[in-house]
Design a protein around this motif. Structure first.
Motif, short mmCIF file in Angstrom:
data_model
loop_
_atom_site.label_atom_id
_atom_site.label_comp_id
_atom_site.label_asym_id
_atom_site.label_seq_id
_atom_site.Cartn_x
_atom_site.Cartn_y
_atom_site.Cartn_z
N GLN A 39 0.83 -1.21 0.00
CA GLN A 39 0.00 0.00 0.00
C GLN A 39 0.87 1.26 0.00
O GLN A 39 0.66 2.18 -0.79
CB GLN A 39 -0.90 -0.04 1.22
N ARG A 40 1.88 1.28 0.86
CA ARG A 40 2.74 2.48 0.94
C ARG A 40 3.49 2.72 -0.35
O ARG A 40 3.60 3.85 -0.82
CB ARG A 40 3.74 2.35 2.07
N LEU A 41 4.03 1.65 -0.91
CA LEU A 41 4.82 1.82 -2.14
C LEU A 41 3.90 2.24 -3.28
O LEU A 41 4.25 3.11 -4.09
CB LEU A 41 5.57 0.53 -2.47
N ASP A 42 2.69 1.67 -3.32
CA ASP A 42 1.73 2.07 -4.36
C ASP A 42 1.39 3.54 -4.23
O ASP A 42 1.36 4.28 -5.20
CB ASP A 42 0.46 1.21 -4.29
N GLU A 43 1.14 3.96 -2.98
CA GLU A 43 0.79 5.37 -2.75
C GLU A 43 1.90 6.30 -3.22
O GLU A 43 1.66 7.40 -3.70
CB GLU A 43 0.54 5.62 -1.26
N MET A 44 3.15 5.85 -3.03
CA MET A 44 4.28 6.69 -3.42
C MET A 44 4.66 6.50 -4.89
O MET A 44 5.56 7.16 -5.40
CB MET A 44 5.50 6.36 -2.55
N GLY A 45 3.97 5.59 -5.55
CA GLY A 45 4.25 5.32 -6.96
C GLY A 45 5.62 4.69 -7.19
O GLY A 45 6.28 4.94 -8.19
N ILE A 46 6.05 3.90 -6.22
CA ILE A 46 7.37 3.25 -6.35
C ILE A 46 7.18 1.75 -6.44
O ILE A 46 6.41 1.17 -5.67
CB ILE A 46 8.25 3.56 -5.12
N GLY A 47 7.88 1.15 -7.34
CA GLY A 47 7.82 -0.31 -7.46
C GLY A 47 9.21 -0.87 -7.25
O GLY A 47 10.20 -0.12 -7.24
N PRO A 48 9.29 -2.20 -7.08
CA PRO A 48 10.59 -2.83 -6.87
C PRO A 48 11.60 -2.46 -7.97
O PRO A 48 12.79 -2.31 -7.71
CB PRO A 48 10.27 -4.32 -6.90
N GLY A 49 11.12 -2.23 -9.18
CA GLY A 49 12.02 -1.94 -10.30
C GLY A 49 12.69 -0.56 -10.18
O GLY A 49 13.63 -0.25 -10.94
N ASP A 50 12.21 0.27 -9.25
CA ASP A 50 12.79 1.62 -9.13
C ASP A 50 14.09 1.66 -8.34
O ASP A 50 14.70 2.71 -8.21
CB ASP A 50 11.77 2.56 -8.47
N ILE A 51 14.48 0.53 -7.76
CA ILE A 51 15.72 0.52 -6.98
C ILE A 51 16.86 0.05 -7.88
O ILE A 51 17.05 -1.13 -8.11
CB ILE A 51 15.58 -0.42 -5.74
N ARG A 52 17.60 1.04 -8.41
CA ARG A 52 18.67 0.70 -9.36
C ARG A 52 20.05 0.91 -8.77
O ARG A 52 21.04 0.44 -9.29
CB ARG A 52 18.51 1.53 -10.64
N SER A 53 20.10 1.68 -7.69
CA SER A 53 21.38 1.90 -7.01
C SER A 53 21.10 1.91 -5.52
O SER A 53 19.94 2.04 -5.09
CB SER A 53 21.98 3.23 -7.44
N LEU A 54 22.16 1.86 -4.70
CA LEU A 54 21.95 1.89 -3.25
C LEU A 54 21.35 3.23 -2.81
O LEU A 54 20.56 3.28 -1.88
CB LEU A 54 23.27 1.62 -2.52
#
Ligand code: DLL
Length: 429
Positions: A39-54
């Motif tokens: 829910q939180r990640l959806d609200e922020m519009g972030i998905g697992p694919g958005d983590i490309r660097s530390l």
């Protein structure tokens, strides 16, 4: 001895690559399995694919203790109960406890992390480790128990309390490693001295943690027991003990970075601080199954020390915790950490290492009183000397704290002793 050189001495680039891979896996894992995070990640519009660097970790939401409380008891678990093999909880002082769960793999990882810090602190499989933390829902005792066992040491699960018996068995069993809070270890030393048992005791290593202590307190513990004392850090929500631990160089606690990603943020804004600056520690466990968390706010104040250590480990270290952001006292507008007071008192001539801090309000004025024990009760009748000692402590405190504290010297053995985490501050405002 380095327990797992393949991880503890990794090159920076290999470590960062491993951390990134595990961070990506963790984000995908919680998105899939923990409704609160999805829910939180959806609200922020972030998905697992958005983590490309530390650095992309900064896009992720924080997690706070109340998230766990609101989802009491098991709402944030990411695995079905059939996969959970252990439950611990931290009581805290107010509200519901926070409940934490472990899969079999989590227990393995936890034990490995603790074995590393035991080895770093000088323990080996030849040792006999006396665990004087309270066994129970608290993670300290079973955490160190499994870690020492993984190292191959003999474990004496004596728990805390019943101090004279502890000392007797410590001598009879030939315990060589003591696991306790620093405050309990100090009390135990006092009892051992009173019993006249120090000569029979074989301790050589102290592995202390679960609460803060100063360098002065370490020196006191090393002197009284004749040991090498290191400290380690952890928190139930993250795993328990095992997040980090000192080596015998005693220059910061080596973080188990392959399992815990640490950031330092400004406690008020949540923004990252400059490299090497002090702030609040925020931790993301990188390989947990039952209770994975994103960016957990610890409230503990520290800073990160990068670069290799003389011991050969390459892992980032965290400096001794200066205090908790929620333990910091604000006295007439001045920030005061109890650890600053401890560093003035412990080791000072004429007074014992036990102390108590009482904060009150008189009208609009905050008052702070520091109570400390005299070593020699006779001084209570020697007005001039008593006055001079009181003034000396007052003045030293003033240099460090920049405020006037009322200093009260009390008879030896009259302040409270602790068998677990010490509670030294009473704030009556
Ligand atoms: O105290 C875990 C632990 C057990 C660590 C045994 C080390 C040894 P909690 O009961 O959840 O877990 O309390 C966590 O204790 O946020 C810190 O404020 C404090 N703390 C733990 N270790 C240290 C340390 C365990 N070395 C809270 N220095 C943390 C200062 C510490 N504070």
């Amino acid at each position: 001895m380095i327990f797992q050189p393949e991880f503890e001495t990794m090159s920076r680039s290999a470590m960062e690559a491993l951390q990134l891979q595990r961070l990506q896996e963790t984000v995908a894992y919680v998105y899939e399995r923990v409704p609160l995070y999805r829910q939180r990640l959806d609200e922020m519009g972030i998905g697992p694919g958005d983590i490309r660097s530390l650095e992309d970790i900064r896009k992720l939401p924080f997690t706070v203790k109340d998230d766990l409380r609101d989802n009491y008891p098991y709402g944030m678990f990411a695995v079905p109960m059939k996969d959970v093999v252990r439950i611990h909880a931290s009581s805290g002082t107010t509200g519901r406890p926070t409940v934490v769960g472990y899969t079999q793999d989590d227990i393995e990882m936890w034990s490995t992390c603790v074995a590393r810090l035991c080895a770093a602190g000088g323990a080996t499989q030849e040792d006999i480790g006396q665990i004087s933390f309270g066994y129970g829902l608290f993670t300290g005792a079973l955490g160190l128990h499994f870690g020492l066992a993984k190292l191959g040491a003999a474990v004496v699960p004596i728990s805390s309390g019943n101090t004279e018996r502890q000392i007797q068995l410590m001598a009879d069993f030939g315990s060589t490693v003591l696991v306790a809070t620093p405050s309990y270890a100090l009390y135990m030393a006092e009892v051992a001295e009173k019993m006249g048992m120090m000569d029979r005791i074989k301790l050589r290593v102290g592995l202390f943690g679960a609460e803060g202590s100063t360098e002065e307190m370490r020196a006191e513990l090393e002197r009284r027991w004749g040991i090498v004392a290191t400290e380690n850090y952890g928190m139930s929500e993250l795993i328990g003990p095992g997040v980090s631990g000192e080596c015998t160089e005693k220059c910061g606690m080596h973080i188990n970075e392959d399992y815990f990603y640490c950031e330092i943020v400004n406690p008020d804004t949540g923004e990252p601080v400059e490299d090497g600056e002090w702030g609040e520690l925020v931790v993301t466990p990188l390989h947990k199954q039952a209770l994975p968390l994103l960016r957990y706010r610890t409230h503990d104040i520290t800073r990160l020390l990068k670069g290799p250590c003389k011991c050969g480990r390459t892992t980032t270290r965290m400096q001794k915790i200066a205090g908790r952001s929620d333990d910091m006292l604000i006295i007439r507008g001045v920030n005061v950490f109890p650890s600053q007071i401890e560093s003035v008192l412990v080791g000072m001539e004429g007074i014992g290492p036990h102390y108590e801090i009482v904060v009150t309000k008189k009208g609009f004025m905050d008052q702070i009183e520091v109570k400390v024990e005299l070593i020699d009760a006779a001084l209570l009748d020697a007005y001039k000397e008593l006055e001079a000692l009181t003034r000396k402590i007052h003045d030293r405190l003033k240099v460090v704290l920049q405020i006037d504290a009322k200093v009260t010297l009390v008879s030896p053995n009259t302040l409270k002793r602790f068998e677990g985490k010490a509670k030294r501050v009473t704030d009556l405002r």
